[in-house]
Design a protein around this motif. Sequence first.
Motif, PDB file in Angstrom:
ATOM      1  N   SER A  40       0.803  -1.220   0.000  1.00 12.09           N
ATOM      2  CA  SER A  40       0.000   0.000   0.000  1.00 12.09           C
ATOM      3  C   SER A  40       0.835   1.269   0.000  1.00 12.09           C
ATOM      4  N   GLY A  41       2.111   1.152   0.402  1.00  9.95           N
ATOM      5  CA  GLY A  41       2.953   2.335   0.503  1.00  9.95           C
ATOM      6  C   GLY A  41       2.649   3.162   1.740  1.00  9.95           C
ATOM      7  N   VAL A  42       1.873   2.595   2.670  1.00 11.63           N
ATOM      8  CA  VAL A  42       1.484   3.268   3.900  1.00 11.63           C
ATOM      9  C   VAL A  42       1.936   2.400   5.064  1.00 11.63           C
ATOM     10  N   THR A  43       2.341   3.026   6.156  1.00 12.81           N
ATOM     11  CA  THR A  43       2.809   2.268   7.314  1.00 12.81           C
ATOM     12  C   THR A  43       1.653   1.529   7.983  1.00 12.81           C
ATOM     13  N   GLN A  44       2.002   0.516   8.746  1.00 11.23           N
ATOM     14  CA  GLN A  44       0.985  -0.248   9.463  1.00 11.23           C
ATOM     15  C   GLN A  44       0.248   0.643  10.465  1.00 11.23           C
ATOM     16  N   GLY A  45       0.981   1.554  11.097  1.00  9.03           N
ATOM     17  CA  GLY A  45       0.350   2.480  12.026  1.00  9.03           C
ATOM     18  C   GLY A  45      -0.680   3.369  11.350  1.00  9.03           C
ATOM     19  N   ALA A  46      -0.347   3.840  10.151  1.00  9.66           N
ATOM     20  CA  ALA A  46      -1.281   4.693   9.403  1.00  9.66           C
ATOM     21  C   ALA A  46      -2.515   3.896   8.986  1.00  9.66           C
ATOM     22  N   VAL A  47      -2.301   2.666   8.536  1.00  9.84           N
ATOM     23  CA  VAL A  47      -3.431   1.814   8.159  1.00  9.84           C
ATOM     24  C   VAL A  47      -4.328   1.579   9.371  1.00  9.84           C
ATOM     25  N   SER A  48      -3.717   1.345  10.520  1.00  2.00           N
ATOM     26  CA  SER A  48      -4.490   1.142  11.752  1.00  2.00           C
ATOM     27  C   SER A  48      -5.332   2.372  12.088  1.00  2.00           C
ATOM     28  N   GLN A  49      -4.760   3.555  11.911  1.00  3.21           N
ATOM     29  CA  GLN A  49      -5.509   4.796  12.167  1.00  3.21           C
ATOM     30  C   GLN A  49      -6.680   4.934  11.200  1.00  3.21           C
ATOM     31  N   HIS A  50      -6.447   4.604   9.937  1.00  5.44           N
ATOM     32  CA  HIS A  50      -7.524   4.670   8.952  1.00  5.44           C
ATOM     33  C   HIS A  50      -8.629   3.669   9.309  1.00  5.44           C
ATOM     34  N   LEU A  51      -8.231   2.493   9.751  1.00  6.40           N
ATOM     35  CA  LEU A  51      -9.212   1.483  10.154  1.00  6.40           C
ATOM     36  C   LEU A  51     -10.027   1.950  11.353  1.00  6.40           C
ATOM     37  N   LYS A  52      -9.376   2.630  12.267  1.00  3.84           N
ATOM     38  CA  LYS A  52     -10.083   3.163  13.439  1.00  3.84           C
ATOM     39  C   LYS A  52     -11.172   4.137  13.000  1.00  3.84           C
ATOM     40  N   THR A  53     -10.834   5.019  12.072  1.00  6.58           N
ATOM     41  CA  THR A  53     -11.804   5.996  11.567  1.00  6.58           C
ATOM     42  C   THR A  53     -12.945   5.289  10.841  1.00  6.58           C
ATOM     43  N   LEU A  54     -12.619   4.299  10.012  1.00 13.77           N
ATOM     44  CA  LEU A  54     -13.649   3.550   9.290  1.00 13.77           C
ATOM     45  C   LEU A  54     -14.551   2.792  10.263  1.00 13.77           C
ATOM     46  N   ARG A  55     -13.961   2.256  11.315  1.00 12.36           N
ATOM     47  CA  ARG A  55     -14.726   1.534  12.342  1.00 12.36           C
ATOM     48  C   ARG A  55     -15.666   2.492  13.078  1.00 12.36           C
ATOM     49  N   GLN A  56     -15.156   3.660  13.457  1.00  9.32           N
ATOM     50  CA  GLN A  56     -15.975   4.648  14.158  1.00  9.32           C
ATOM     51  C   GLN A  56     -17.122   5.162  13.289  1.00  9.32           C
ATOM     52  N   ALA A  57     -16.910   5.188  11.983  1.00 13.23           N
ATOM     53  CA  ALA A  57     -17.952   5.620  11.052  1.00 13.23           C
ATOM     54  C   ALA A  57     -18.965   4.506  10.776  1.00 13.23           C
ATOM     55  N   GLY A  58     -18.698   3.305  11.299  1.00 12.22           N
ATOM     56  CA  GLY A  58     -19.595   2.178  11.090  1.00 12.22           C
ATOM     57  C   GLY A  58     -19.446   1.525   9.736  1.00 12.22           C
ATOM     58  N   LEU A  59     -18.305   1.759   9.071  1.00 11.78           N
ATOM     59  CA  LEU A  59     -18.091   1.221   7.727  1.00 11.78           C
ATOM     60  C   LEU A  59     -17.412  -0.143   7.721  1.00 11.78           C
ATOM     61  N   VAL A  60     -16.697  -0.472   8.785  1.00 10.16           N
ATOM     62  CA  VAL A  60     -16.049  -1.783   8.897  1.00 10.16           C
ATOM     63  C   VAL A  60     -16.247  -2.329  10.311  1.00 10.16           C
ATOM     64  N   THR A  61     -16.143  -3.639  10.410  1.00  9.66           N
ATOM     65  CA  THR A  61     -16.161  -4.293  11.712  1.00  9.66           C
ATOM     66  C   THR A  61     -14.871  -5.086  11.837  1.00  9.66           C
ATOM     67  N   GLU A  62     -14.530  -5.430  13.071  1.00  8.71           N
ATOM     68  CA  GLU A  62     -13.320  -6.204  13.298  1.00  8.71           C
ATOM     69  C   GLU A  62     -13.658  -7.471  14.059  1.00  8.71           C
ATOM     70  N   ARG A  63     -12.842  -8.509  13.799  1.00 10.89           N
ATOM     71  CA  ARG A  63     -12.997  -9.781  14.484  1.00 10.89           C
ATOM     72  C   ARG A  63     -11.622 -10.243  14.943  1.00 10.89           C
ATOM     73  N   PRO A  64     -11.351 -10.144  16.243  1.00 14.26           N
ATOM     74  CA  PRO A  64     -10.064 -10.616  16.745  1.00 14.26           C
ATOM     75  C   PRO A  64      -9.999 -12.144  16.686  1.00 14.26           C
ATOM     76  N   ASP A  65      -8.831 -12.643  16.321  1.00 15.85           N
ATOM     77  CA  ASP A  65      -8.599 -14.091  16.300  1.00 15.85           C
ATOM     78  C   ASP A  65      -7.133 -14.316  16.642  1.00 15.85           C
ATOM     79  N   GLY A  66      -6.856 -14.592  17.917  1.00 20.74           N
ATOM     80  CA  GLY A  66      -5.473 -14.737  18.367  1.00 20.74           C
ATOM     81  C   GLY A  66      -4.746 -13.415  18.239  1.00 20.74           C
TER      82      GLY A  66
END
Length: 109
Positions: A40-66
């Motif tokens: 992606s050319g983006v750091t893992q930290g940046a991707v995590s921040q984007h995911l947080k925003t998408l999650r807060q907007a209700g656009l994605v969900t997460e499922r922890p597995d280990g």
Amino acid sequence: MTEAAINIVMRALADPTRRAVFERITQSDEITVAELTRGSGVTQGAVSQHLKTLRQAGLVTERPDGRNVYYRVQPEGLEPLFDWMSHYGVFWRERFAALRTLLKEIDHE
């Protein structure tokens, strides 16, 4: 349809990188941060921040597995945007119909 809900979704998708992350998630059933970061050319930290925003907007969900967290699209999250666009779709269809009528009247004069 609340203005706040529309604003949250639009802000989340306004950023081109975040929109690209969202689009990558839509192309798979589930995907991890590591998979999203790869190529992606983006750091893992940046991707995590984007995911947080998408999650807060209700656009994605997460499922922890280990040690992994899997992300998937939550289609219902797009409803505020869809409702807003549908409202304006009716608006523009009515305007185009009126314009079509006016042009026919002008053509017959």
